[in-house]
Design a protein around this motif. Structure first.
Motif, PDB file in Angstrom:
ATOM      1  N   GLN A   1       0.818  -1.207   0.000  1.00 42.68           N
ATOM      2  CA  GLN A   1       0.000   0.000   0.000  1.00 42.68           C
ATOM      3  C   GLN A   1       0.858   1.267   0.000  1.00 42.68           C
ATOM      4  N   LYS A   2       1.858   1.306   0.856  1.00 43.75           N
ATOM      5  CA  LYS A   2       2.686   2.513   0.958  1.00 43.75           C
ATOM      6  C   LYS A   2       3.409   2.785  -0.357  1.00 43.75           C
ATOM      7  N   LYS A   3       3.967   1.739  -0.938  1.00 46.35           N
ATOM      8  CA  LYS A   3       4.659   1.865  -2.228  1.00 46.35           C
ATOM      9  C   LYS A   3       3.722   2.404  -3.296  1.00 46.35           C
ATOM     10  N   LEU A   4       2.522   1.836  -3.388  1.00 48.54           N
ATOM     11  CA  LEU A   4       1.567   2.269  -4.404  1.00 48.54           C
ATOM     12  C   LEU A   4       1.153   3.717  -4.202  1.00 48.54           C
ATOM     13  N   VAL A   5       0.893   4.115  -2.954  1.00 44.60           N
ATOM     14  CA  VAL A   5       0.474   5.486  -2.669  1.00 44.60           C
ATOM     15  C   VAL A   5       1.536   6.489  -3.106  1.00 44.60           C
ATOM     16  N   LYS A   6       2.780   6.202  -2.806  1.00 44.34           N
ATOM     17  CA  LYS A   6       3.858   7.117  -3.204  1.00 44.34           C
ATOM     18  C   LYS A   6       3.955   7.241  -4.716  1.00 44.34           C
ATOM     19  N   GLU A   7       3.801   6.127  -5.418  1.00 43.81           N
ATOM     20  CA  GLU A   7       3.884   6.160  -6.871  1.00 43.81           C
ATOM     21  C   GLU A   7       2.685   6.894  -7.472  1.00 43.81           C
ATOM     22  N   ILE A   8       1.516   6.708  -6.872  1.00 42.65           N
ATOM     23  CA  ILE A   8       0.334   7.432  -7.341  1.00 42.65           C
ATOM     24  C   ILE A   8       0.532   8.940  -7.193  1.00 42.65           C
ATOM     25  N   LEU A   9       0.974   9.379  -6.032  1.00 46.86           N
ATOM     26  CA  LEU A   9       1.141  10.816  -5.802  1.00 46.86           C
ATOM     27  C   LEU A   9       2.228  11.399  -6.685  1.00 46.86           C
ATOM     28  N   ALA A  10       3.266  10.618  -6.957  1.00 46.53           N
ATOM     29  CA  ALA A  10       4.302  11.083  -7.884  1.00 46.53           C
ATOM     30  C   ALA A  10       3.705  11.298  -9.273  1.00 46.53           C
ATOM     31  N   ASP A  11       2.835  10.391  -9.695  1.00 46.40           N
ATOM     32  CA  ASP A  11       2.199  10.526 -10.999  1.00 46.40           C
ATOM     33  C   ASP A  11       1.226  11.703 -11.032  1.00 46.40           C
ATOM     34  N   VAL A  12       0.544  11.934  -9.918  1.00 48.15           N
ATOM     35  CA  VAL A  12      -0.342  13.103  -9.847  1.00 48.15           C
ATOM     36  C   VAL A  12       0.465  14.381 -10.039  1.00 48.15           C
ATOM     37  N   MET A  13       1.599  14.481  -9.369  1.00 51.33           N
ATOM     38  CA  MET A  13       2.425  15.689  -9.452  1.00 51.33           C
ATOM     39  C   MET A  13       3.043  15.868 -10.835  1.00 51.33           C
ATOM     40  N   GLU A  14       3.175  14.767 -11.571  1.00 49.11           N
ATOM     41  CA  GLU A  14       3.725  14.853 -12.924  1.00 49.11           C
ATOM     42  C   GLU A  14       2.634  14.928 -13.991  1.00 49.11           C
ATOM     43  N   GLY A  15       1.378  14.961 -13.560  1.00 45.30           N
ATOM     44  CA  GLY A  15       0.274  15.038 -14.507  1.00 45.30           C
ATOM     45  C   GLY A  15       0.065  13.778 -15.304  1.00 45.30           C
ATOM     46  N   LYS A  16       0.304  12.624 -14.666  1.00 43.62           N
ATOM     47  CA  LYS A  16       0.243  11.346 -15.384  1.00 43.62           C
ATOM     48  C   LYS A  16      -0.886  10.435 -14.905  1.00 43.62           C
ATOM     49  N   VAL A  17      -1.971  11.007 -14.460  1.00 43.70           N
ATOM     50  CA  VAL A  17      -3.102  10.189 -13.986  1.00 43.70           C
ATOM     51  C   VAL A  17      -4.296  10.371 -14.911  1.00 43.70           C
ATOM     52  N   THR A  18      -4.868   9.267 -15.338  1.00 45.90           N
ATOM     53  CA  THR A  18      -6.088   9.291 -16.131  1.00 45.90           C
ATOM     54  C   THR A  18      -7.262   8.952 -15.226  1.00 45.90           C
ATOM     55  N   TYR A  19      -8.056   9.938 -14.893  1.00 41.27           N
ATOM     56  CA  TYR A  19      -9.235   9.688 -14.090  1.00 41.27           C
ATOM     57  C   TYR A  19     -10.299   9.022 -14.959  1.00 41.27           C
ATOM     58  N   GLY A  20     -11.053   8.128 -14.349  1.00 36.86           N
ATOM     59  CA  GLY A  20     -12.024   7.350 -15.082  1.00 36.86           C
ATOM     60  C   GLY A  20     -11.538   5.956 -15.419  1.00 36.86           C
ATOM     61  N   GLU A  21     -10.248   5.690 -15.181  1.00 34.66           N
ATOM     62  CA  GLU A  21      -9.692   4.372 -15.450  1.00 34.66           C
ATOM     63  C   GLU A  21      -9.461   3.600 -14.156  1.00 34.66           C
ATOM     64  N   ALA A  22      -9.207   2.283 -14.314  1.00 34.91           N
ATOM     65  CA  ALA A  22      -8.955   1.407 -13.173  1.00 34.91           C
ATOM     66  C   ALA A  22      -7.833   0.443 -13.521  1.00 34.91           C
ATOM     67  N   SER A  23      -7.075   0.035 -12.522  1.00 39.43           N
ATOM     68  CA  SER A  23      -6.013  -0.947 -12.702  1.00 39.43           C
ATOM     69  C   SER A  23      -6.160  -2.049 -11.666  1.00 39.43           C
ATOM     70  N   ILE A  24      -5.719  -3.242 -12.032  1.00 42.53           N
ATOM     71  CA  ILE A  24      -5.606  -4.341 -11.079  1.00 42.53           C
ATOM     72  C   ILE A  24      -4.129  -4.681 -10.955  1.00 42.53           C
ATOM     73  N   VAL A  25      -3.622  -4.709  -9.731  1.00 42.56           N
ATOM     74  CA  VAL A  25      -2.195  -4.936  -9.503  1.00 42.56           C
ATOM     75  C   VAL A  25      -2.008  -6.120  -8.566  1.00 42.56           C
ATOM     76  N   GLY A  26      -1.075  -7.000  -8.914  1.00 40.66           N
ATOM     77  CA  GLY A  26      -0.871  -8.208  -8.126  1.00 40.66           C
ATOM     78  C   GLY A  26       0.581  -8.596  -7.987  1.00 40.66           C
ATOM     79  N   VAL A  27       0.845  -9.889  -7.979  1.00 43.60           N
ATOM     80  CA  VAL A  27       2.201 -10.402  -7.764  1.00 43.60           C
ATOM     81  C   VAL A  27       3.145  -9.956  -8.871  1.00 43.60           C
ATOM     82  N   GLN A  28       2.742 -10.107 -10.115  1.00 46.43           N
ATOM     83  CA  GLN A  28       3.625  -9.782 -11.221  1.00 46.43           C
ATOM     84  C   GLN A  28       3.989  -8.305 -11.258  1.00 46.43           C
TER      85      GLN A  28
END
Length: 349
Positions: A278-305
């Motif tokens: 969770q912590k890793k994902l949150v940091k990466e999300i906020l980094a993408d927000v600050m770089e303008g790299k988030v597409t709202y309206g989309e969804a991702s599934i993230v797992g082991v790979q």
């Protein structure tokens, strides 16, 4: 429908590219460019105490802000009364203080849709949830079916073993605080499917506490299940899981645990713990927000790979609590999941 087919139909483009490019540039953010500053409301649907995923959510945001002067973070704990969550969030958003609401709960997208309809400029990012098509909301769902699958496989290895507290009943148990779609459609079925990959005759005893804090009720359920032959448990029950830990210690049973390292909660009884980054994902999300790299309206599934679901191998308790042959079999299974060799169908939500 297989896993890949589900993701294609869901238009989860990010799942189909390498982890390094998981968060693709978004049109909505790209049009206005990266923000110069960011005010984040971390909306905790519950409390952080006794909830490592919520704690990690808050800590990830705070740690990101500590390295970025233009980012501010407010943590708000909404408590356990779900009937109040929407009203509370509406009041907070109405202040206009927050550029982004960050949360983590499968039921939160529905609440955010209603709140967002009143405040069309508000943006929401939610982890541990799946929702697409709303231009104000971006979600990232942890593949809990996959985590439940490998924890179920480990439970199957234990219940069919000659370990001290294993019996011949071929019954495993799952105690949950309450029912919700992700639990009912991904976690519980995945847990049973994983166990049945060891032995198709294994049965599942599934019980509900009714809330996230009643440890005495969870203990009563665990005792009843133990009497019915359950020798390996999983739990998604928040603070109520303390009751299960107590019963496992006193009556003799084993536990596999989702999302966090809980080996010390019941020494000698917790035989495996999955991880959710969770912590890793949150940091990466906020980094993408600050770089303008988030597409709202989309969804991702993230797992082991993708590196967001894993297992705590490095705790000495894992080696101490499980025989070498079980560990070898389990680790081989995990390698096959990571390589994509284990095939399974991911149910829709």
């Amino acid at each position: 429908m297989n896993k890949k087919g589900f993701l294609v139909l869901a238009l989860i483009v990010s799942f189909l590219v390498p982890a390094g490019t998981l968060f693709a540039a978004g049109q909505a953010e790209a049009e206005s460019g990266a923000p110069e500053s960011l005010s984040v409301l971390v909306y905790i649907t519950g409390v952080m105490a006794g909830s490592p995923p919520y704690t990690a959510l808050a800590e990830g945001a705070q740690e990101f802000a500590s390295g970025h002067d233009a980012v501010t973070v407010k943590i708000y704990e909404a408590g356990f009364n779900q009937a109040e969550w929407e009203e509370q969030l509406t009041s907070l958003v109405a202040t206009g203080e927050y550029d982004l609401v960050l949360g983590s709960n499968p039921s939160l997208p529905e609440i955010c849709e209603r709140v967002g309809a009143k405040f069309p400029d508000q943006k929401f990012i939610i982890t541990d949830a799946f929702s697409e098509g709303n231009g104000q909301i971006r979600t990232y769902l942890y593949n809990q079916y996959e985590q439940s699958l490998f924890l179920g496989y480990l439970a199957g290895l234990v219940t069919t073993s000659s370990m001290e507290h294993a019996n011949d009943a071929l019954k495993i148990g799952f105690i949950a605080a309450q029912e919700y779609p992700l639990l009912n459609k991904h976690m519980v079925p995945g847990f049973l499917e994983g166990a049945r990959m060891v032995n198709p005759a294994i049965e599942l005893d599934f019980r509900i506490v009714g809330n996230w804090f009643d440890a005495n009720k969870a203990a009563d359920l665990a005792t009843s299940m133990r009497s019915a032959g359950v020798d390996v448990f999983a739990a998604i029950a928040g603070g109520a899981a303390q009751g299960l830990f107590k019963v496992a210690q006193e009556e003799g049973a084993y536990i596999v645990f989702h999302n966090t390292n809980e080996y010390k909660a019941a020494p000698g009884r917790v035989v495996g713990c999955g991880s959710m980054e969770q912590k890793k994902l949150v940091k990466e999300i906020l980094a993408d927000v600050m770089e303008g790299k988030v597409t709202y309206g989309e969804a991702s599934i993230v797992g082991v790979q993708e590196g967001y679901i894993g297992f705590f191998y490095d705790d000495p308790a894992y080696t101490q609590n499980l025989p070498a042959d079980i560990r070898e079999d389990f680790e081989s299974f995990m390698d096959k999941i990571a390589s994509g060799e284990i095939e399974y169908s991911l149910p829709s939500l």
